[in-house]
Structure formats: C-alpha cells, structure tokens
Design a protein around this motif. Structure first.
Motif, PDB file in Angstrom:
ATOM      1  N   ALA A  45       0.817  -1.206   0.000  1.00  0.00           N
ATOM      2  CA  ALA A  45       0.000   0.000   0.000  1.00  0.00           C
ATOM      3  C   ALA A  45       0.861   1.271   0.000  1.00  0.00           C
ATOM      4  O   ALA A  45       1.900   1.327   0.666  1.00  0.00           O
ATOM      5  N   ILE A  46       0.412   2.277  -0.737  1.00  0.00           N
ATOM      6  CA  ILE A  46       1.033   3.605  -0.730  1.00  0.00           C
ATOM      7  C   ILE A  46       0.182   4.510   0.148  1.00  0.00           C
ATOM      8  O   ILE A  46      -0.964   4.834  -0.191  1.00  0.00           O
ATOM      9  N   VAL A  47       0.717   4.913   1.295  1.00  0.00           N
ATOM     10  CA  VAL A  47      -0.035   5.768   2.205  1.00  0.00           C
ATOM     11  C   VAL A  47      -0.268   7.141   1.561  1.00  0.00           C
ATOM     12  O   VAL A  47       0.629   7.702   0.930  1.00  0.00           O
ATOM     13  N   ASN A  48      -1.467   7.659   1.709  1.00  0.00           N
ATOM     14  CA  ASN A  48      -1.838   8.922   1.072  1.00  0.00           C
ATOM     15  C   ASN A  48      -1.489  10.105   1.978  1.00  0.00           C
ATOM     16  O   ASN A  48      -2.345  10.918   2.352  1.00  0.00           O
ATOM     17  N   ASP A  49      -0.225  10.181   2.342  1.00  0.00           N
ATOM     18  CA  ASP A  49       0.276  11.271   3.173  1.00  0.00           C
ATOM     19  C   ASP A  49       1.768  11.378   2.873  1.00  0.00           C
ATOM     20  O   ASP A  49       2.541  10.490   3.237  1.00  0.00           O
ATOM     21  N   GLU A  50       2.178  12.445   2.220  1.00  0.00           N
ATOM     22  CA  GLU A  50       3.560  12.573   1.756  1.00  0.00           C
ATOM     23  C   GLU A  50       4.568  12.514   2.904  1.00  0.00           C
ATOM     24  O   GLU A  50       5.641  11.930   2.760  1.00  0.00           O
ATOM     25  N   GLU A  51       4.232  13.103   4.029  1.00  0.00           N
ATOM     26  CA  GLU A  51       5.171  13.098   5.156  1.00  0.00           C
ATOM     27  C   GLU A  51       5.337  11.693   5.711  1.00  0.00           C
ATOM     28  O   GLU A  51       6.463  11.250   5.983  1.00  0.00           O
ATOM     29  N   LEU A  52       4.218  10.967   5.870  1.00  0.00           N
ATOM     30  CA  LEU A  52       4.299   9.590   6.353  1.00  0.00           C
ATOM     31  C   LEU A  52       5.046   8.709   5.353  1.00  0.00           C
ATOM     32  O   LEU A  52       5.847   7.854   5.746  1.00  0.00           O
ATOM     33  N   PHE A  53       4.777   8.927   4.081  1.00  0.00           N
ATOM     34  CA  PHE A  53       5.458   8.140   3.049  1.00  0.00           C
ATOM     35  C   PHE A  53       6.966   8.396   3.079  1.00  0.00           C
ATOM     36  O   PHE A  53       7.767   7.460   2.970  1.00  0.00           O
ATOM     37  N   ARG A  62      13.092   5.018   6.651  1.00  0.00           N
ATOM     38  CA  ARG A  62      13.308   3.842   7.504  1.00  0.00           C
ATOM     39  C   ARG A  62      13.613   2.610   6.666  1.00  0.00           C
ATOM     40  O   ARG A  62      14.524   1.838   6.979  1.00  0.00           O
ATOM     41  N   ALA A  63      12.861   2.419   5.600  1.00  0.00           N
ATOM     42  CA  ALA A  63      13.073   1.254   4.740  1.00  0.00           C
ATOM     43  C   ALA A  63      14.471   1.250   4.152  1.00  0.00           C
ATOM     44  O   ALA A  63      15.148   0.213   4.122  1.00  0.00           O
ATOM     45  N   MET A  64      14.933   2.410   3.683  1.00  0.00           N
ATOM     46  CA  MET A  64      16.261   2.491   3.077  1.00  0.00           C
ATOM     47  C   MET A  64      17.360   2.278   4.107  1.00  0.00           C
ATOM     48  O   MET A  64      18.405   1.705   3.808  1.00  0.00           O
ATOM     49  N   LYS A  65      17.112   2.712   5.332  1.00  0.00           N
ATOM     50  CA  LYS A  65      18.101   2.485   6.398  1.00  0.00           C
ATOM     51  C   LYS A  65      18.295   0.992   6.640  1.00  0.00           C
ATOM     52  O   LYS A  65      19.431   0.500   6.696  1.00  0.00           O
ATOM     53  N   TYR A  66      17.188   0.267   6.752  1.00  0.00           N
ATOM     54  CA  TYR A  66      17.279  -1.168   7.007  1.00  0.00           C
ATOM     55  C   TYR A  66      17.840  -1.916   5.802  1.00  0.00           C
ATOM     56  O   TYR A  66      18.609  -2.870   5.952  1.00  0.00           O
ATOM     57  N   LYS A  67      17.472  -1.483   4.608  1.00  0.00           N
ATOM     58  CA  LYS A  67      17.991  -2.120   3.406  1.00  0.00           C
ATOM     59  C   LYS A  67      19.502  -1.936   3.311  1.00  0.00           C
ATOM     60  O   LYS A  67      20.240  -2.878   2.992  1.00  0.00           O
ATOM     61  N   LYS A  68      19.972  -0.744   3.612  1.00  0.00           N
ATOM     62  CA  LYS A  68      21.410  -0.460   3.570  1.00  0.00           C
ATOM     63  C   LYS A  68      22.158  -1.305   4.592  1.00  0.00           C
ATOM     64  O   LYS A  68      23.229  -1.866   4.292  1.00  0.00           O
ATOM     65  N   LEU A  69      21.611  -1.419   5.813  1.00  0.00           N
ATOM     66  CA  LEU A  69      22.253  -2.226   6.848  1.00  0.00           C
ATOM     67  C   LEU A  69      22.319  -3.698   6.423  1.00  0.00           C
ATOM     68  O   LEU A  69      23.334  -4.364   6.641  1.00  0.00           O
ATOM     69  N   ALA A  70      21.251  -4.195   5.816  1.00  0.00           N
ATOM     70  CA  ALA A  70      21.236  -5.591   5.358  1.00  0.00           C
ATOM     71  C   ALA A  70      22.337  -5.828   4.333  1.00  0.00           C
ATOM     72  O   ALA A  70      23.062  -6.831   4.400  1.00  0.00           O
ATOM     73  N   PHE A  71      22.500  -4.901   3.390  1.00  0.00           N
ATOM     74  CA  PHE A  71      23.537  -5.053   2.370  1.00  0.00           C
ATOM     75  C   PHE A  71      24.935  -4.936   2.975  1.00  0.00           C
ATOM     76  O   PHE A  71      25.854  -5.663   2.575  1.00  0.00           O
ATOM     77  N   GLN A  72      25.116  -4.014   3.910  1.00  0.00           N
ATOM     78  CA  GLN A  72      26.442  -3.840   4.517  1.00  0.00           C
ATOM     79  C   GLN A  72      26.883  -5.092   5.250  1.00  0.00           C
ATOM     80  O   GLN A  72      28.045  -5.517   5.145  1.00  0.00           O
ATOM     81  N   TYR A 114       1.696  -0.010   5.856  1.00  0.00           N
ATOM     82  CA  TYR A 114       0.343   0.533   5.698  1.00  0.00           C
ATOM     83  C   TYR A 114      -0.593  -0.408   4.936  1.00  0.00           C
ATOM     84  O   TYR A 114      -1.616   0.023   4.400  1.00  0.00           O
ATOM     85  N   ASN A 115      -0.264  -1.672   4.942  1.00  0.00           N
ATOM     86  CA  ASN A 115      -1.099  -2.619   4.198  1.00  0.00           C
ATOM     87  C   ASN A 115      -2.463  -2.859   4.837  1.00  0.00           C
ATOM     88  O   ASN A 115      -3.348  -3.444   4.204  1.00  0.00           O
ATOM     89  N   TYR A 116      -2.648  -2.418   6.074  1.00  0.00           N
ATOM     90  CA  TYR A 116      -3.960  -2.542   6.698  1.00  0.00           C
ATOM     91  C   TYR A 116      -4.933  -1.514   6.139  1.00  0.00           C
ATOM     92  O   TYR A 116      -6.147  -1.613   6.344  1.00  0.00           O
TER      93      TYR A 116
END
Length: 307
Positions: free
Chosen positions: A149-157, A163-173, A225-227
């Motif tokens: 789901a794409i949340v309809n709030d630019e700030e929340l998105f 956060r997603a990119m932080k965790y993705k970067k840590l996983a790759f490192q 936001y899949n709920y």
C-alpha cells in the motif's frame, strides 16, 4: 536438451522475425525455460488459490503481442503482499529440483526484495553482478513482486521511505561481509583484511551479524500501511520511491486470462487503464530493454560453472 518439463510447440525454438526484430534460437530457449517456470508457478497458485497478475512488460506482451515483447528477456509476475506471503510459505516445499524458490530466507545474500523462481541447471546472471562471483543461486529466473500500500500522506510516506532504506542499507552492509561477500580479487591489504574478516564473522559470529534481521525490518516497513485500503499500491521492495511503478489498486482486482505464447496467463481485467497509466499509448511499438539491464543467459550450463 533443455531442463524443462513442459512440452513445447513444434518449431517454437526456431529463429523468427517479430515486429521487424529477429529473435534468435538461443533467446527462444531462454523463453522456454522461463515459460516452464511460469507453468510451475501457475500450478502452485491454482492449488493454493493464490491470485497473481502478469506485470510490466509481461502484461504488455500478453495484450499487444500475445506473448513476449520481441526484445524482452524475462517474465514478471506480481501479487498483493498477502498472496505473496502465502506463496512464500508453500512454494519452497512444492518446487523440486531443478526448480528453486529464492528469497532472502531460502538463499541468504540474494537480497532481491522480491521472490524468484530459478532453474538450477541454467545460468541467468545479471550483467551488473557478472564479475562478483556471488554464491547464491543464479539460474534463469522468473520475478515475483509483492504489491504494498502507498499511504496517502507525503510526510508519512517519506518517513517510511527513510526507515526502509536504512534497514535495506544495513542488510547489504552486513551481507557484504558474510553471505554476499565475494573474493574474486584480492589486490590490497584492505581486501585481504576483509577476506579474513568475512570468514571470522561467517564461522564464529554469524548469529550476531545477520543481514536477515535487517532485511525483515525492511520488508516490514514496505508492509507498514497494508492494513489501509489505499487508492495506490506499488512494488515498494523493488524501487520504493519510483512513482512510475505506482498503480491503482482498483486496476488489479479481477484477472482475465490472455494468450501468452503457448499458454494463458492472468492479466488485469482493467489492463487498458493499467497500461496507459504505466506506458501511455502502449499499442505503439517502441523498442526498449529489460528492466534489469540484461543478463548472461545459458540454458545448457548451470550458474555454478560460472562461479
């Protein structure tokens, strides 16, 4: 002999011209391997009532060409995250060698953000990874993308994206020092140090340095936001903030089956709107390239021989 189970139509593997573009016999063999894996996926989805749709160029190919776009070299499938999670539970036990269901949880270090079905007796190495000598499965593949789901709030998105990119970067490192490490060149003291560190971590401290932990956090952020019954969905785990991949949820509620080479595959019943949102005047031919930028394909030699 191709490592496939489906029967091919007579002359399918012969070179031909489509839309003024020559399709070689070698590419036809790649298509055949991919079609075979698509058939395996379809059988699993029918058995467990899992709903999926052709995606991207595969959907465009079904609508416009009744098969592959002549210059395409892969098959893309997508499904809503709930269906995707269901598939991830059953597919690993359903698929038998030479087929392999690849996620970060079944093949550490792959870190794709989505699932792939691989044929272990073949080679499908991305050109961007050709010289890396990664040890995860790199047979010819079919991509399976989850829709979130794409949340309809630019700030929340934006916060979700960070956060997603932080965790993705840590996983790759972490993976670069453990499961995704490659040692194809050692030309400096720094590389020798990393080489030794990799084996120390891998042998003694892997339980402390796990990329899977952060990969799961990355996935959880994609699902945050899949709920919500949001208007838009996307393949966030592929390219989180690429708005070209944003799709109307209403376009992917009901499938219809359309011809795709010698099979039929599910396509959105709202394919016209979905394709216009993605491609504009989609019936006009415009030669492009595959999304992943090409791959080293070999239908007769397993990827392990390239390692």
């Amino acid at each position: 002999m191709l490592p496939i189970q489906i029967d091919l139509p007579k002359n399918f593997l012969e070179e031909e011209i489509r839309c003024g573009y020559k399709i070689s016999s070698e590419m036809k063999k790649v298509w055949a391997v991919e079609m075979d894996m698509l058939y395996q996926l379809d059988q699993i989805c029918r058995k467990y009532n899992i709903h999926y749709f052709a995606s991207g160029g595969t959907m465009l190919g079904a609508v416009r060409h009744k098969g592959f776009i002549p210059w395409d070299d892969d098959i893309d499938i997508m499904m809503f995250r709930e269906e995707y999670d269901k598939l991830c539970k059953v597919a690993p036990k359903e698929l038998k060698y030479p087929y392999f269901f690849q996620t970060e949880y079944t093949d550490k270090g792959s870190l794709r953000g989505h699932a792939q079905i691989r044929n272990c007796k073949t080679t499908g190495i991305l050109m961007s990874e050709k010289d890396k000598k990664y040890q995860f499965n790199q047979g010819i593949f079919v991509d399976i993308f989850p829709l979130d789901a794409i949340v309809n709030d630019e700030e929340l998105f934006h916060r979700q994206f960070k956060r997603a990119m932080k965790y993705k970067k840590l996983a790759f490192q972490i993976a670069k020092l453990t499961t995704r490490y490659n040692s194809y060149t050692l030309q400096s003291k720094k590389k020798i140090f990393i080489f030794l560190l990799h084996y120390i971590i891998k042998l003694d401290f892997l339980h402390l340095f796990s990329s899977e932990k952060y990969y799961k956090k990355f996935e959880d952020e994609c699902k945050r936001y899949n709920y919500m019954n949001t208007e838009m969905v996307s393949t966030l785990s592929l390219q989180f903030d690429n708005r070209q991949h944003f799709k109307y949820r209403s376009d992917y509620q009901e499938p219809i089956y359309m011809d795709f080479e010698f099979m039929q595959i599910p396509v959105s019943s709202q394919y016209d709107h979905a394709l216009r949102v993605r491609y504009g005047e989609y019936m006009k031919f415009e030669k492009g390239t595959s999304y992943h930028g090409g791959a080293l394909f070999d239908t007769e030699k397993p990827y392990s021989e390239y390692m």
